[in-house]
Design a protein around this motif. Structure first.
Motif, PDB file in Angstrom:
ATOM      1  N   SER A 267       0.892  -1.465  -0.028  1.00  0.00           N
ATOM      2  CA  SER A 267       0.064   0.051  -0.100  1.00  0.00           C
ATOM      3  C   SER A 267       0.984   1.158  -0.290  1.00  0.00           C
ATOM      4  CB  SER A 267      -0.997  -0.449   1.407  1.00  0.00           C
ATOM      5  OG  SER A 267      -2.219  -1.015   1.027  1.00  0.00           O
ATOM      6  N   MET A 268       2.188   0.916   0.926  1.00  0.00           N
ATOM      7  CA  MET A 268       3.226   2.068   0.562  1.00  0.00           C
ATOM      8  C   MET A 268       3.780   2.416  -0.628  1.00  0.00           C
ATOM      9  SD  MET A 268       4.739   1.790   4.309  1.00  0.00           S
ATOM     10  CE  MET A 268       5.841   2.745   4.001  1.00  0.00           C
ATOM     11  N   TYR A 269       3.798   1.618  -1.370  1.00  0.00           N
ATOM     12  CA  TYR A 269       5.385   1.065  -2.575  1.00  0.00           C
ATOM     13  C   TYR A 269       4.052   2.824  -3.682  1.00  0.00           C
ATOM     14  CZ  TYR A 269       7.475   0.291  -6.566  1.00  0.00           C
ATOM     15  OH  TYR A 269       8.432   0.410  -7.218  1.00  0.00           O
ATOM     16  N   PRO A 270       4.967   3.241  -4.105  1.00  0.00           N
ATOM     17  CA  PRO A 270       6.491   3.600  -4.122  1.00  0.00           C
ATOM     18  C   PRO A 270       7.079   5.270  -3.182  1.00  0.00           C
ATOM     19  CG  PRO A 270       5.280   5.043  -5.706  1.00  0.00           C
ATOM     20  CD  PRO A 270       4.787   4.148  -5.380  1.00  0.00           C
ATOM     21  N   ASP A 271       5.418   5.260  -1.827  1.00  0.00           N
ATOM     22  CA  ASP A 271       5.903   5.586  -0.635  1.00  0.00           C
ATOM     23  C   ASP A 271       6.851   5.011   0.140  1.00  0.00           C
ATOM     24  OD1 ASP A 271       4.923   8.038  -2.356  1.00  0.00           O
ATOM     25  OD2 ASP A 271       3.350   7.330  -1.755  1.00  0.00           O
ATOM     26  N   VAL A 272       7.819   5.254   0.668  1.00  0.00           N
ATOM     27  CA  VAL A 272       8.087   5.227   2.221  1.00  0.00           C
ATOM     28  C   VAL A 272       7.713   6.534   3.021  1.00  0.00           C
ATOM     29  CG1 VAL A 272      10.396   4.396   1.566  1.00  0.00           C
ATOM     30  CG2 VAL A 272      10.169   6.636   1.723  1.00  0.00           C
ATOM     31  N   MET A 273       7.002   6.916   3.045  1.00  0.00           N
ATOM     32  CA  MET A 273       6.849   7.699   4.791  1.00  0.00           C
ATOM     33  C   MET A 273       5.400   8.849   3.490  1.00  0.00           C
ATOM     34  SD  MET A 273       7.056   8.174   7.634  1.00  0.00           S
ATOM     35  CE  MET A 273       5.919   8.926   9.017  1.00  0.00           C
ATOM     36  N   PRO A 274       4.028   8.309   3.553  1.00  0.00           N
ATOM     37  CA  PRO A 274       3.322   8.580   2.505  1.00  0.00           C
ATOM     38  C   PRO A 274       2.285   9.780   2.924  1.00  0.00           C
ATOM     39  CG  PRO A 274       2.060   6.632   2.419  1.00  0.00           C
ATOM     40  CD  PRO A 274       3.761   7.020   3.744  1.00  0.00           C
ATOM     41  N   ALA A 275       2.105  11.396   2.857  1.00  0.00           N
ATOM     42  CA  ALA A 275       1.628  12.171   3.069  1.00  0.00           C
ATOM     43  C   ALA A 275      -0.155  12.665   2.690  1.00  0.00           C
ATOM     44  CB  ALA A 275       2.763  13.385   2.939  1.00  0.00           C
ATOM     45  N   ILE A 276      -0.490  13.142   3.858  1.00  0.00           N
ATOM     46  CA  ILE A 276      -2.319  13.525   3.348  1.00  0.00           C
ATOM     47  C   ILE A 276      -2.056  13.792   2.420  1.00  0.00           C
ATOM     48  CG2 ILE A 276      -4.300  14.847   3.566  1.00  0.00           C
ATOM     49  CD1 ILE A 276      -2.995  13.928   6.847  1.00  0.00           C
ATOM     50  N   ASP A 277      -1.557  15.158   1.857  1.00  0.00           N
ATOM     51  CA  ASP A 277      -0.710  15.666   0.238  1.00  0.00           C
ATOM     52  C   ASP A 277      -0.286  14.540   0.172  1.00  0.00           C
ATOM     53  OD1 ASP A 277      -0.819  17.477  -1.531  1.00  0.00           O
ATOM     54  OD2 ASP A 277       0.305  19.105  -0.731  1.00  0.00           O
ATOM     55  N   PRO A 278      -0.239  14.151  -1.134  1.00  0.00           N
ATOM     56  CA  PRO A 278       1.144  13.024  -1.648  1.00  0.00           C
ATOM     57  C   PRO A 278       2.045  14.232  -2.327  1.00  0.00           C
ATOM     58  CG  PRO A 278      -1.542  12.852  -2.908  1.00  0.00           C
ATOM     59  CD  PRO A 278      -1.581  13.951  -2.101  1.00  0.00           C
ATOM     60  N   ALA A 279       2.016  15.087  -2.292  1.00  0.00           N
ATOM     61  CA  ALA A 279       2.633  16.126  -3.518  1.00  0.00           C
ATOM     62  C   ALA A 279       3.901  16.091  -1.921  1.00  0.00           C
ATOM     63  CB  ALA A 279       2.413  17.102  -3.817  1.00  0.00           C
ATOM     64  N   ASN A 280       4.137  15.576  -1.097  1.00  0.00           N
ATOM     65  CA  ASN A 280       4.849  15.434   0.283  1.00  0.00           C
ATOM     66  C   ASN A 280       5.526  14.649   0.817  1.00  0.00           C
ATOM     67  OD1 ASN A 280       4.623  19.150  -0.313  1.00  0.00           O
ATOM     68  ND2 ASN A 280       2.839  18.925   1.434  1.00  0.00           N
ATOM     69  N   SER A 281       4.475  13.461  -0.116  1.00  0.00           N
ATOM     70  CA  SER A 281       5.614  12.187   0.633  1.00  0.00           C
ATOM     71  C   SER A 281       6.902  12.064   0.051  1.00  0.00           C
ATOM     72  CB  SER A 281       4.596  11.024  -0.278  1.00  0.00           C
ATOM     73  OG  SER A 281       3.005  11.033  -0.015  1.00  0.00           O
ATOM     74  N   LEU A 282       7.178  10.995   0.903  1.00  0.00           N
ATOM     75  CA  LEU A 282       8.587  10.888   0.741  1.00  0.00           C
ATOM     76  C   LEU A 282       8.375   9.592   0.428  1.00  0.00           C
ATOM     77  CD1 LEU A 282      10.129  10.819   3.967  1.00  0.00           C
ATOM     78  CD2 LEU A 282      11.399  11.835   2.018  1.00  0.00           C
ATOM     79  N   ASN A 283       9.438   9.344  -1.013  1.00  0.00           N
ATOM     80  CA  ASN A 283       9.333   7.691  -1.563  1.00  0.00           C
ATOM     81  C   ASN A 283      10.565   7.221  -1.914  1.00  0.00           C
ATOM     82  OD1 ASN A 283      10.433   9.115  -4.317  1.00  0.00           O
ATOM     83  ND2 ASN A 283       8.718  10.089  -4.167  1.00  0.00           N
ATOM     84  N   ILE A 284      10.882   6.109  -2.204  1.00  0.00           N
ATOM     85  CA  ILE A 284      12.327   5.324  -2.153  1.00  0.00           C
ATOM     86  C   ILE A 284      12.912   5.939  -3.215  1.00  0.00           C
ATOM     87  CG2 ILE A 284      10.676   3.350  -2.092  1.00  0.00           C
ATOM     88  CD1 ILE A 284      11.446   2.734  -5.178  1.00  0.00           C
ATOM     89  N   ARG A 285      13.162   7.358  -3.933  1.00  0.00           N
ATOM     90  CA  ARG A 285      13.700   8.393  -5.253  1.00  0.00           C
ATOM     91  C   ARG A 285      14.110   8.795  -3.971  1.00  0.00           C
ATOM     92  NH1 ARG A 285      14.814   3.842  -7.659  1.00  0.00           N
ATOM     93  NH2 ARG A 285      12.893   3.082  -8.936  1.00  0.00           N
ATOM     94  N   ASN A 286      13.932  10.286  -3.281  1.00  0.00           N
ATOM     95  CA  ASN A 286      14.232  11.461  -2.697  1.00  0.00           C
ATOM     96  C   ASN A 286      14.386  11.066  -1.415  1.00  0.00           C
ATOM     97  OD1 ASN A 286      11.202  10.891  -1.380  1.00  0.00           O
ATOM     98  ND2 ASN A 286      10.813  13.008  -2.331  1.00  0.00           N
ATOM     99  N   ALA A 287      14.404   9.880  -0.940  1.00  0.00           N
ATOM    100  CA  ALA A 287      14.569   9.144   0.491  1.00  0.00           C
ATOM    101  C   ALA A 287      16.003   8.456   0.288  1.00  0.00           C
ATOM    102  CB  ALA A 287      13.820   8.737   1.401  1.00  0.00           C
ATOM    103  N   SER A 288      15.829   8.391  -0.881  1.00  0.00           N
ATOM    104  CA  SER A 288      17.274   6.594  -0.054  1.00  0.00           C
ATOM    105  C   SER A 288      18.250   7.689  -0.943  1.00  0.00           C
ATOM    106  CB  SER A 288      16.993   5.825  -1.204  1.00  0.00           C
ATOM    107  OG  SER A 288      17.497   6.419  -2.890  1.00  0.00           O
TER     108      SER A 288
END
Length: 345
Positions: A267-288
């Motif tokens: 459910s999380m993928y490709p995010d690692v830290m989903p945000a209520i506003d999807p634009a602010n989510s951390l994903n496997i690219r910008n968090a790695s």
């Protein structure tokens, strides 16, 4: 498969291992006052996990360390945003560990009672809070554009998250009851089996409600497979416990927990830290981390993980036999009076 995706999957595997292994530890601790009518009963119950509980917690340390190294921004946002619940979990695990280690050092009913309280509370609190935490990762949390958590502790206690906490509580209670039925004999086994049947039925209903809610509101199409596996596994737990097949019941209970982890991380993928506003989510690219870091980590994992798995498997093999009250010797710890005398001397 590129390295960030690989490490996202490996971290999910580490969490699955931790929740399966530590899950029955938590269940055993929570059931201590229910199934442990006498001191020897409680000592027998504790001895079922005595050789393995601390090794099971290594999976948590490894999952946390892998997150720190592979996805440092995820680690920073997660541990700062979830600071209070994670602190409560840490304190609970410390109190629980100390209670396990020192319960038998002093032979006194008052001392044993306080240690039992530490084990019980130290098992209940993480069992609930892990579910709350993972449910929030599925639902999404309040992050700003810089990926900083802007919510408070009570913003994490949504109805969806609280139901998630109730589900992990039920899963671990069931897992612990089945484990005790598998690892003990005599009266404790009989009562654990009966309790496991009741717990597994209620847990199946609660877990089904949460899984369908998560799937419909926050997940993607392919994770229906995980929901189906979890549902079938939990139903089979009920069936196997009713047929006194504790080994199969334990396997299906573990499979249900693994399927829940697949649902959560899928459910999380490709995010690692989903945000209520999807634009602010951390994903496997910008968090790695960098590819170099992930490459080094991969080679270290390839070299060391098989050794850890072999050692832990060997530990379970050595301590595979059932425990009964007849195996429990008389207490040999110091009395409180002797402890006071030694202290004053």
């Amino acid at each position: 498969m590129d390295l960030p995706v690989l490490w996202f999957i490996l971290i999910a595997v580490l969490w699955a291992g931790y929740l399966v292994l530590e899950g029955f530890d938590f269940g055993v601790g929570m059931l201590l006052p229910v199934l442990g009518r006498k001191d020897k009963d409680r000592r027998a119950i504790i001895n079922t996990i005595g050789p393995v509980w601390d090794g099971n917690e290594v999976w948590l340390l490894t999952a946390g360390g892998a997150t720190f190294a592979a996805f440092p921004e995820w680690y920073a946002t997660l541990f700062s945003g979830f600071y209070l619940p994670l602190l409560l979990i840490l304190l609970a695990l410390i109190v629980r560990g100390v209670s396990f280690e020192y319960r038998g050092k002093i032979s006194d009913p008052r001392w044993a009672a306080w240690c039992d309280r530490g084990i019980i509370v130290g098992s209940w609190l993480p069992a609930i809070l892990w579910g709350v935490a993972f449910a929030n990762l599925v639902r999404g949390v309040e992050l700003d554009a810089s990926h900083t958590f802007t919510g408070g502790f009570f913003s994490l206690l949504s109805p969806f998250a609280l139901l998630g906490g109730a589900v992990t509580l039920g899963l671990f209670l069931t897992h612990g009851a089945v484990f005790l039925a598998l690892k003990t004999d005599g009266d404790i086994r009989t009562r654990a089996r009966a309790l496991g049947l009741k717990l597994s039925t209620g847990t199946t209903v609660a877990a089904g409600l949460w899984a369908v809610w998560a799937q419909l509101a926050y997940s993607v199409a392919w994770t229906w497979a995980a929901v189906l596996v979890a549902a079938v596994s939990l139903v089979l737990v009920v069936v196997m416990v009713a047929k006194d097949r504790e080994g199969w019941a334990f396997i299906f209970s573990a499979l249900g927990i693994v399927a829940a982890v697949v649902l959560i991380f899928g459910s999380m993928y490709p995010d690692v830290m989903p945000a209520i506003d999807p634009a602010n989510s951390l994903n496997i690219r910008n968090a790695s981390s960098t590819d170099y870091t992930l490459t080094v980590m991969t080679w270290v994992a390839v070299a060391l993980v098989p050794v850890v798995l072999l050692y832990q498997s060997w530990t379970y093999w050595v301590f595979k036999k059932r425990i009964t009250v007849a195996h429990i010797p008389e207490p040999i710890g110091l009395s409180l009076k002797k402890t006071d005398d030694l202290t004053s001397a």
